[in-house]
Design a protein around this motif. Structure first.
Motif, PDB file in Angstrom:
ATOM      1  N   ALA A  55       0.828  -1.207   0.000  1.00 56.52           N
ATOM      2  CA  ALA A  55       0.000   0.000   0.000  1.00 56.52           C
ATOM      3  C   ALA A  55       0.860   1.253   0.000  1.00 56.52           C
ATOM      4  O   ALA A  55       1.995   1.245   0.490  1.00 56.52           O
ATOM      5  N   GLN A  56       0.294   2.338  -0.568  1.00 50.86           N
ATOM      6  CA  GLN A  56       0.912   3.649  -0.380  1.00 50.86           C
ATOM      7  C   GLN A  56       0.745   4.026   1.101  1.00 50.86           C
ATOM      8  O   GLN A  56      -0.314   3.774   1.687  1.00 50.86           O
ATOM      9  N   VAL A  57       1.776   4.597   1.688  1.00 50.21           N
ATOM     10  CA  VAL A  57       1.718   4.930   3.117  1.00 50.21           C
ATOM     11  C   VAL A  57       1.810   6.440   3.306  1.00 50.21           C
ATOM     12  O   VAL A  57       2.662   7.097   2.697  1.00 50.21           O
ATOM     13  N   THR A  58       0.914   6.994   4.110  1.00 51.58           N
ATOM     14  CA  THR A  58       1.013   8.399   4.521  1.00 51.58           C
ATOM     15  C   THR A  58       1.099   8.442   6.037  1.00 51.58           C
ATOM     16  O   THR A  58       0.298   7.814   6.731  1.00 51.58           O
ATOM     17  N   LEU A  59       2.091   9.156   6.522  1.00 54.32           N
ATOM     18  CA  LEU A  59       2.287   9.273   7.967  1.00 54.32           C
ATOM     19  C   LEU A  59       1.618  10.563   8.431  1.00 54.32           C
ATOM     20  O   LEU A  59       1.871  11.627   7.878  1.00 54.32           O
ATOM     21  N   VAL A  60       0.730  10.461   9.409  1.00 50.36           N
ATOM     22  CA  VAL A  60      -0.063  11.613   9.845  1.00 50.36           C
ATOM     23  C   VAL A  60       0.312  11.974  11.277  1.00 50.36           C
ATOM     24  O   VAL A  60       0.178  11.156  12.186  1.00 50.36           O
ATOM     25  N   GLN A  61       0.778  13.213  11.435  1.00 48.88           N
ATOM     26  CA  GLN A  61       1.268  13.648  12.729  1.00 48.88           C
ATOM     27  C   GLN A  61       0.240  14.574  13.366  1.00 48.88           C
ATOM     28  O   GLN A  61      -0.068  15.628  12.824  1.00 48.88           O
ATOM     29  N   GLY A  62      -0.304  14.180  14.502  1.00 50.53           N
ATOM     30  CA  GLY A  62      -1.285  15.028  15.174  1.00 50.53           C
ATOM     31  C   GLY A  62      -1.962  14.263  16.286  1.00 50.53           C
ATOM     32  O   GLY A  62      -1.722  13.064  16.454  1.00 50.53           O
ATOM     33  N   ASP A  63      -2.821  14.949  17.063  1.00 49.90           N
ATOM     34  CA  ASP A  63      -3.487  14.251  18.164  1.00 49.90           C
ATOM     35  C   ASP A  63      -4.659  13.426  17.636  1.00 49.90           C
ATOM     36  O   ASP A  63      -4.966  13.456  16.441  1.00 49.90           O
ATOM     37  N   GLN A  64      -5.309  12.713  18.530  1.00 56.07           N
ATOM     38  CA  GLN A  64      -6.339  11.773  18.101  1.00 56.07           C
ATOM     39  C   GLN A  64      -7.463  12.465  17.327  1.00 56.07           C
ATOM     40  O   GLN A  64      -7.868  11.996  16.258  1.00 56.07           O
ATOM     41  N   ASP A  65      -7.955  13.593  17.864  1.00 61.66           N
ATOM     42  CA  ASP A  65      -9.068  14.294  17.201  1.00 61.66           C
ATOM     43  C   ASP A  65      -8.685  14.704  15.785  1.00 61.66           C
ATOM     44  O   ASP A  65      -9.432  14.487  14.831  1.00 61.66           O
ATOM     45  N   ALA A  66      -7.523  15.334  15.672  1.00 63.35           N
ATOM     46  CA  ALA A  66      -7.085  15.832  14.366  1.00 63.35           C
ATOM     47  C   ALA A  66      -6.910  14.666  13.394  1.00 63.35           C
ATOM     48  O   ALA A  66      -7.277  14.753  12.208  1.00 63.35           O
ATOM     49  N   PHE A  67      -6.385  13.559  13.884  1.00 58.05           N
ATOM     50  CA  PHE A  67      -6.181  12.387  13.025  1.00 58.05           C
ATOM     51  C   PHE A  67      -7.519  11.856  12.522  1.00 58.05           C
ATOM     52  O   PHE A  67      -7.699  11.604  11.329  1.00 58.05           O
ATOM     53  N   LEU A  68      -8.484  11.718  13.427  1.00 58.41           N
ATOM     54  CA  LEU A  68      -9.775  11.148  13.040  1.00 58.41           C
ATOM     55  C   LEU A  68     -10.504  12.070  12.060  1.00 58.41           C
ATOM     56  O   LEU A  68     -11.142  11.617  11.112  1.00 58.41           O
ATOM     57  N   GLN A  69     -10.351  13.389  12.283  1.00 54.40           N
ATOM     58  CA  GLN A  69     -10.969  14.363  11.380  1.00 54.40           C
ATOM     59  C   GLN A  69     -10.333  14.286   9.988  1.00 54.40           C
ATOM     60  O   GLN A  69     -11.018  14.355   8.972  1.00 54.40           O
TER      61      GLN A  69
END
Ligand code: AMP
Ligand code: MG
Length: 338
Positions: free
Chosen positions: A237-251
């Motif tokens: 799979a293509q991978v994207t790493l997302v840096q942030g807290d839980q709320d920001a990630f889920l949004q």
């Protein structure tokens, strides 16, 4: 067909393969390795071929007795000795100038060699039964996630090697910490692993985390640890790493929910995450334990035919640094801040 070997007699059988110059799968506490006689250039070439590994990417040499270290390196400085006493047997690889004993092909053409004394009893038994130091890179096909079970190793190596020794699931789940010594007081971390910079700081005055650990180097930069320049540890799979807290990630995930999309989340996010989620990492008491699940999570995404994997970035302290280091490479440095 690859054979799965299990007991004491099987260790002898695996050692016999090694003495004949054939590589076999070896469990260690970090990940499964593809082991061969480190002093036999033909055997080492077979390991490079089975993995599809670039020839300039050196192999770590494994010993099972402190006394077997000295013949492989020109000198053991006091700081290296201290590191070995503190962390061996265990997941630490120490780079030093090599002697002529180590063939150039094992060292990827470098004049140094990384040596490690693994803690896993099956690895120790195999090294002892073989009677030679064993070169053992991770037992995956080059570029794909490292194997943390014998089943993973068989997925990658069936038809390429004769046997893999069973040793259960790997306790650490990330490869060894690789260090070089800049001077008598300074440890340089070339690859982060289960032994953390914080722990190394208790041994030496200075611990430097090499630039290549967290950043993409320019193409003409000198790379001290050749493995760091390759795209690595990547699932299909293509991978994207997302840096942030839980709320920001889920949004961030919300508009991206689609077939073939999967989120690699902390355990605590799993219930709230509307995307298909694979829990892989959390903090607190279980930090170490969860690093062990990381590579298995990448393989699980492959098995589920995931096409885009969004990963909630771990912290970069403790063992998290090792996981983050693998992730930015799996993501080809595609990191978004939310
Ligand atoms: P693997 O065996 O697949 O865990 O990869 C071992 C990694 O350790 C290599 O990719 C290098 O980055 C690093 N390494 C091994 N030997 C040396 C060395 N002599 N000098 C610098 N880095 C090394
Ligand atoms: Mg590897």
């Amino acid at each position: 067909m690859i054979t799965k070997l299990l007991d004491a007699q099987d260790v002898a059988e695996a050692a016999a393969w090694i003495q004949r110059g054939e590589p076999v799968g070896m469990p260690t506490e970090t990940v499964y390795g593809l082991a061969c006689d480190a002093l036999n250039p033909d055997a080492v070439r077979r390991v490079f071929a089975a993995k599809g590994r670039p020839a300039d990417n050196p192999l770590i040499v494994h010993i099972a007795d402190f006394a077997d270290w000295a013949p492989l390196v020109k000198e053991i400085p006091p700081l290296a000795q201290k590191l070995a006493e503190q962390f061996w047997p265990g997941p630490l690889t120490i780079i030093l100038p090599r002697t002529e004993q180590i063939p150039a092909v094992t060292a990827g053409g470098l004049d140094t060699v990384g040596v490690r004394f693994p803690a896993h009893p099956v690895a120790q038994a195999l090294i002892q039964a073989s009677g030679v130091p064993l070169a053992a890179p991770s037992g995956n096909r080059s570029g794909s996630p490292s194997p943390t079970t014998s089943a993973h190793m068989m997925q990658d190596m069936d038809g390429r090697i004769p046997a893999v020794l069973e040793g259960g699931s790997c306790l650490c789940g990330v490869e060894s910490t690789v260090v070089a010594l800049d001077d008598a007081q300074t440890i340089r971390v070339l690859r982060p692993g289960f032994v953390t910079p914080e722990q190394l700081g208790r041994i030496a005055e200075n611990v430097i985390v090499d630039d290549a650990v967290l950043t993409k180097l320019s193409t003409n930069a000198i790379v001290r640890s050749p493995g760091m320049k390759y795209k690595h540890y990547a699932p299909n799979a293509q991978v994207t790493l997302v840096q942030g807290d839980q709320d920001a990630f889920l949004q961030y995930m919300q508009p991206r929910l689609a077939a073939g999309v999967c989120a690699l989340v902390f355990d605590a996010d799993a219930a709230a995450c509307k995307a298909r989620g694979i829990p892989y990492h959390t903090y607190g008491d279980t930090d170490e334990a969860r690093a062990a699940a990381f590579f298995a999570a990448l393989r699980e995404a492959d098995a589920a035919h995931i096409t885009h994997l969004y990963v909630r970035a771990p912290r970069t302290d403790g063992v998290g640094l090792a996981v983050y280091n693998r992730l930015i490479r799996a993501a080809g440095y595609d990191v978004v801040q939310v």
